[in-house]
Write an enzyme that holds these catalytic residues in place. Structure first.
Site, PDB file in Angstrom:
ATOM      1  N   LYS A 159       0.845  -1.193   0.000  1.00 45.26           N
ATOM      2  CA  LYS A 159       0.000   0.000   0.000  1.00 45.26           C
ATOM      3  C   LYS A 159       0.880   1.242   0.000  1.00 45.26           C
ATOM      4  O   LYS A 159       1.974   1.215   0.557  1.00 45.26           O
ATOM      5  CB  LYS A 159      -0.922   0.001   1.223  1.00 45.26           C
ATOM      6  CG  LYS A 159      -1.915  -1.155   1.259  1.00 45.26           C
ATOM      7  CD  LYS A 159      -2.951  -1.071   0.153  1.00 45.26           C
ATOM      8  CE  LYS A 159      -3.957  -2.214   0.236  1.00 45.26           C
ATOM      9  NZ  LYS A 159      -4.979  -2.151  -0.820  1.00 45.26           N
TER      10      LYS A 159
ATOM     11  N   LYS B  36      -2.255   1.533  -2.888  1.00 48.21           N
ATOM     12  CA  LYS B  36      -2.582   0.625  -3.985  1.00 48.21           C
ATOM     13  C   LYS B  36      -1.718   0.897  -5.212  1.00 48.21           C
ATOM     14  O   LYS B  36      -1.184  -0.031  -5.823  1.00 48.21           O
ATOM     15  CB  LYS B  36      -4.065   0.781  -4.360  1.00 48.21           C
ATOM     16  CG  LYS B  36      -5.032   0.379  -3.273  1.00 48.21           C
ATOM     17  CD  LYS B  36      -6.442   0.861  -3.573  1.00 48.21           C
ATOM     18  CE  LYS B  36      -7.096   0.066  -4.672  1.00 48.21           C
ATOM     19  NZ  LYS B  36      -7.482  -1.296  -4.237  1.00 48.21           N
TER      20      LYS B  36
ATOM     21  N   ASP C  82      -1.147  -4.927  -5.486  1.00 51.43           N
ATOM     22  CA  ASP C  82      -2.566  -4.616  -5.513  1.00 51.43           C
ATOM     23  C   ASP C  82      -3.128  -5.007  -6.874  1.00 51.43           C
ATOM     24  O   ASP C  82      -2.389  -5.106  -7.861  1.00 51.43           O
ATOM     25  CB  ASP C  82      -2.802  -3.131  -5.244  1.00 51.43           C
ATOM     26  CG  ASP C  82      -4.169  -2.883  -4.651  1.00 51.43           C
ATOM     27  OD1 ASP C  82      -5.123  -2.734  -5.431  1.00 51.43           O
ATOM     28  OD2 ASP C  82      -4.294  -2.874  -3.419  1.00 51.43           O
ATOM     29  N   GLU C  83      -4.440  -5.207  -6.922  1.00 51.24           N
ATOM     30  CA  GLU C  83      -5.046  -5.728  -8.149  1.00 51.24           C
ATOM     31  C   GLU C  83      -4.980  -4.757  -9.314  1.00 51.24           C
ATOM     32  O   GLU C  83      -5.031  -5.182 -10.478  1.00 51.24           O
ATOM     33  CB  GLU C  83      -6.502  -6.135  -7.897  1.00 51.24           C
ATOM     34  CG  GLU C  83      -7.470  -5.010  -7.587  1.00 51.24           C
ATOM     35  CD  GLU C  83      -7.504  -4.618  -6.126  1.00 51.24           C
ATOM     36  OE1 GLU C  83      -8.370  -3.802  -5.763  1.00 51.24           O
ATOM     37  OE2 GLU C  83      -6.658  -5.114  -5.338  1.00 51.24           O
TER      38      GLU C  83
ATOM     39  N   HIS D 191      -7.077 -13.141  -7.698  1.00 49.88           N
ATOM     40  CA  HIS D 191      -7.798 -12.015  -7.118  1.00 49.88           C
ATOM     41  C   HIS D 191      -9.130 -11.894  -7.849  1.00 49.88           C
ATOM     42  O   HIS D 191      -9.176 -11.948  -9.073  1.00 49.88           O
ATOM     43  CB  HIS D 191      -6.998 -10.718  -7.253  1.00 49.88           C
ATOM     44  CG  HIS D 191      -7.512  -9.617  -6.381  1.00 49.88           C
ATOM     45  ND1 HIS D 191      -8.722  -9.003  -6.601  1.00 49.88           N
ATOM     46  CD2 HIS D 191      -6.998  -9.034  -5.264  1.00 49.88           C
ATOM     47  CE1 HIS D 191      -8.923  -8.087  -5.667  1.00 49.88           C
ATOM     48  NE2 HIS D 191      -7.890  -8.085  -4.841  1.00 49.88           N
TER      49      HIS D 191
ATOM     50  N   GLY E 184     -10.093  -5.141   4.450  1.00 53.45           N
ATOM     51  CA  GLY E 184     -10.472  -4.419   5.655  1.00 53.45           C
ATOM     52  C   GLY E 184     -10.128  -5.117   6.949  1.00 53.45           C
ATOM     53  O   GLY E 184     -10.834  -4.964   7.950  1.00 53.45           O
TER      54      GLY E 184
ATOM     55  N   GLN F 231      -4.940 -11.999   4.949  1.00 52.60           N
ATOM     56  CA  GLN F 231      -4.230 -11.000   4.150  1.00 52.60           C
ATOM     57  C   GLN F 231      -4.643  -9.590   4.571  1.00 52.60           C
ATOM     58  O   GLN F 231      -5.825  -9.258   4.550  1.00 52.60           O
ATOM     59  CB  GLN F 231      -4.547 -11.234   2.671  1.00 52.60           C
ATOM     60  CG  GLN F 231      -3.695 -10.452   1.713  1.00 52.60           C
ATOM     61  CD  GLN F 231      -3.846 -10.995   0.313  1.00 52.60           C
ATOM     62  OE1 GLN F 231      -3.120 -11.868  -0.121  1.00 52.60           O
ATOM     63  NE2 GLN F 231      -4.820 -10.471  -0.402  1.00 52.60           N
TER      64      GLN F 231
ATOM     65  N   GLY G  58      -3.969  -5.267   4.479  1.00 51.06           N
ATOM     66  CA  GLY G  58      -3.415  -4.128   3.764  1.00 51.06           C
ATOM     67  C   GLY G  58      -3.148  -3.002   4.742  1.00 51.06           C
ATOM     68  O   GLY G  58      -2.094  -2.901   5.354  1.00 51.06           O
TER      69      GLY G  58
END
EC number: 4.1.1.39
Length: 428
Positions: A151, A153, A179-180, A270, A356, A376, A378
């Site tokens: 992060k 993202k 990140d995706e 993902h 979250g 997982q 973030g």
């Protein structure tokens, strides 16, 4: 449109593909008529009588609506395996989740589940590594894995991205992923990011004595470029790749699965964008179907939700996804719109709980999922007041407390990283 698809006395054959649908006929259309059109449109028929559809062919390939409950707005349809290219997910979806979702005769249609027959499962390899292979790769057998996403993202350059990953690794993360929506942007090129991050992952391994896995995103504009990126990672000594399965598309995912086996790389899936067709409980395709397709194709780990985090998903829905990931035989559950599925020995996928999450949620996550889950984080790592290293350490400390049956408050008395995390995230 033929009218003989309603066949309540029919018993599906072992070779049939079976689907359960939620259907809501439009005003003025009765339930049986809607079910008939759904079955016909998803198989051999059209909106009007077809001269080229011989009685013999129709009898051989016609679908069977063998269950219809108007009150529950549910039908189940059995399809002959001959209707499908058995090894092609795109072709199967074009049939059972294609035009039927756009028919005027229904206001809403949702594909709730698919039960795949043995003949179709045999055409797919399933996960190459799967849950047991990932555990062997990471060298961790008796606890959940801890992962993070770099992060912010997007926006970091390649050097800073690699530094954040390194700090996550030395703090205690087993896995670090892109990140995706990070792929090959000008500020952070794919190749430079991969080289720098894998080099620092190796450094973290030597410093911690633990295996550290970097999951670099190979999602790309074309299948050719996606495979080139995968091979670039292989040549750098990577063990993993990640891919955004819905934006990439099923053909791309099947291609990646074939190529990744030759490269010896594990696949992290993902599911971003899935809610475009899974979130509406009355229309589209369920996430259950998406998860089953991922296992069929052979992805090694898949995001399934958290129950306690920021993403949509009721507890029973998330646990149903977990079961499709890990069980060899999934029993039918009419109340949950789940068909019985025998995976016939296909390896289990590793479920990923992400979205979250904070260290304070680890006891609940462990209670819900047990040891076979990748937790997982973030912001739950990178927003730690003491920094990323401490955030990752706090997650490992919270996990250690949960494994030992000690409350986080008691464990935090001698672990400052966890104590600080509790001060930030624990609800008063």
């Amino acid at each position: 449109m033929r009218r003989d698809y309603i066949d309540i006395g029919y018993s599906p054959k072992e070779t049939d593909l079976v689907c359960e649908f939620h259907i809501e006929p439009t005003a003025g259309v009765n339930f049986e008529e809607a079910a008939t059109h759904l079955a016909g449109e998803s198989s051999i028929d059209s909106w009007t009588e077809i001269a080229t559809l011989s009685p013999e062919l129709a009898e051989k390939l016609k679908p069977h609506v063998f269950y219809a409950d108007e009150g529950a707005q549910t039908v189940r349809v059995a399809y002959s395996e001959e209707l499908f290219e058995l090894g092609s997910v795109p072709q199967v979806l074009s049939a059972v989740a294609g035009n039927i979702l756009s028919m005027k005769i229904v206001d809403n249609v949702r594909l709730q589940d698919i039960a795949f027959p043995k003949s179709m499962i045999n055409e797919f390899k399933g996960p190459n590594f799967g849950l047991p292979g990932i555990r062997k790769l990471v060298g961790v057998q008796d606890r959940p894995l801890i992962g993070t996403i770099v992060k912010p993202k997007v926006g970091l350059n390649s050097e800073k991205h690699a530094e954040v990953a390194y700090n996550s690794f030395v703090g205690g993360c087993d896995l670090v992923k892109d990140d995706e929506n990070l792929s090959d942007q000008k500020f952070n090129s794919f190749e430079k990011r991969a080289e720098l991050t894998l080099k620092l992952a190796e450094k973290a391994e030597s410093e911690t004595g633990e295996k550290k896995m970097y999951l670099c995103n190979v999602t790309a504009p074309t299948c050719r470029e996606m495979i080139r990126r995968m091979n670039f990672l292989k040549d750098l000594g990577a063990s993993y790749v990640m891919v955004d399965i819905v934006p990439a598309g099923w053909t791309a995912i099947q291609t990646l699965r074939e190529e990744a086996e030759d490269a010896g790389l594990a696949l992290h899936a993902h599911r971003c964008m899935h809610s475009a067709y899974t979130r509406n409980p009355r229309h589209g395709i369920s996430m259950l179907v998406v998860a089953k397709l991922c296992r069929l194709i052979g992805l090694d780990q898949l995001h399934i939700g958290t129950v306690v985090g920021k993403m949509h998903g009721e507890k029973h829905e998330v646990l149903n996804l977990r079961d499709q990931c890990v069980l060899d035989k999934v029993p039918a559950d009419e109340s949950q719109h789940i068909l019985a599925q025998d995976w016939r020995g296909l390896k289990p996928m590793f479920p990923v709980a992400s979205g979250g999450l904070a260290p304070t949620m680890i006891p609940d996550l462990y209670s819900i999922f047990g040891k076979d889950v990748i937790m997982q984080f973030g912001g739950g790592i990178h927003a730690h007041p003491m920094g990323t290293v401490a955030g990752a350490t706090a997650c490992r400390q919270a996990l250690e407390a949960s494994l030992e049956g000690i409350s986080l408050q008691d464990y935090a008395k001698n672990h400052k990283e966890l104590e600080t995390a509790l001060g930030k995230w624990l609800k008063k």
